[in-house]
Scaffold this active site. Sequence first.
Site, PDB file in Angstrom:
ATOM      1  CB  SER A  21      -2.912  13.203   3.940  1.00  0.00           C
ATOM      2  OG  SER A  21      -2.792  14.327   3.082  1.00  0.00           O
ATOM      3  CE  LYS A  22       0.556  10.529   5.149  1.00  0.00           C
ATOM      4  NZ  LYS A  22      -0.558   9.920   4.433  1.00  0.00           N
TER       5      LYS A  22
END
Length: 502
Positions: free
Chosen positions: A252-253
């Site tokens: 994810s980010k």
Amino acid sequence: MKSGRVRLRIAPSPTGYLHVGNVRSALFNWLYARRNGGVFMIRIDDTDLARSDDRYVEDIVEGFRWLGLDWDEGVEVGGPHGTYRQSDRFERYREVAEVLVDSGRAYYDFRSADELETLRARARRERKAPGYYIRRPSDSASRSRLAAGERGVVRFSTPDRPVEFRDLVRGEVRFEADAIDDFVMLRSDGSPTYHLASTVDDIDYRISHVARGEDLLSSTPKHILLTEALGAEHPVYAHLPLLFGPDGRKLSKRHGDTSLRSYREAGYLPEAVFNYMSLLGWSLDPDTEIFGQEEAIQSFDLVDVQKSPAVFNPEKLAWMNGVYIRSMNSVDFAALAVDAIEADLGRVPDDDERGRLAVLAPLLQERTRLITDIGPAARFLFSGITYDEKAWRKVMKPAAERALDAARTALEEVEAWTTENIEVALRGMLASEGLNARKGWQPVRVAITGSNISPPLFESLAALPRDVAMTRIAAAQQRIVRLASPEYSGFPHTEAFKASAT
RNA sequence: GGCCCCGUCGUCCAGAGGCCUAGGACGCCGGCCUUUCAAGCCGGAAACGCGGGUUCGAAUCCCGUCGGGGCCA
């Protein structure tokens, strides 16, 4: 059912740039569709109107095109099902919700957040599933409350029976009735939830196989129940292992920029990305690492996909990218190199420069992992150099001045400025000076490229205009002398010295 | 907290009861080649989480346990 062509889809949400996790899912869907002569579709799951943006739709489309994943129906290419955007189908979702309410399979729920929280707290106390007590209220005079203008959600009324299904990747999966809550289908503002929109679309678009991330596995019984309530047969499911970051958590980010475009921009080739991503959870055969789309299509099957999550390893991707770079034909590489150099320089190389680059291109190709490596490696050919001070300190000892002087003298006597003649001259210089290659030639390398790491020396010299090469060698000699002089003795390495190329 | 999923070298993948003294790839280490760096070649370190079963025999089957993850809250 199960007759006709298989139909698969990827349904990204345009709330951000296309993510590598989605790309890997898309890849497997695409491979399966192509392997079985089926249909691959791109649907845009943009129910979140506030966060969706057309520029992300554009990014998704570009990303898949770049990777070479073509689609038969969907956004941009169209097809028999309209725009393939969920934002255009809110009416359809409401209609479905309505039908389910009418048939008693769903109900309006006007309970407040506090009331629901009380029910959840009770479930928690009793160690039950969070939604255990969130079921259809017995007193729901919902129609009249609705008529009175109250806003409520529509919940699916989960039947009291377990759900079992066969997942292509996981095998037999079973969920007990108590574990499946009466999920919200329509929010109080009338917008559909993921469960509703996605399930309705899969039915309407006649999706035969849903291959998606394992994070959706626990939602699957809801989708199955909903599909069946709508009188349809549920698709075959395949829950793919998640992609993890180096910390072992869902990519994810938090793991930095995981968008496909960032890899594009960082200089990766689509073939390498395709190849590498195919290997995350699948393998062509026991010992083939490098393969293309056609080979992958020939042997892909969802049932062969690994169950356990895979950590995305940029190191191996970079290695593989190098393999693909090296396998390019020289014409294609030269074109790539010109573009990369242009991007690095901020200007277009002229014909003369291109000609000189041609000498070096094959040597550059061998040393390139990422396209973005090319600019820095070739920079010394096109603009002034900046000394890498570490390299300078290591190589440009006072004695190097003599080597540079001898090299310059030898090179001045060279007739035609060719690789061969340069080599002869410099080899002769080593012999007459009694120097080894390290002491005799490394200073020349640093003098002309600014670094102790560069393409091979003779070719690098030949690729440079003769006068530029000579000027750089002379400039380096002067710098050695200057830095050795008394006024610099205390601060020998502080000056950023630049030699000019033309 | 509830439910679900997963568990072979640091990482990716092979292994579907004997072919496993567990194989390949990336990375790492060493060597060769070599003017540097790459590339290439050769070699090395490196794993079946643990405990019970089942079986003549288990990385492969079963149970438990531990660990990791996901979803919901």
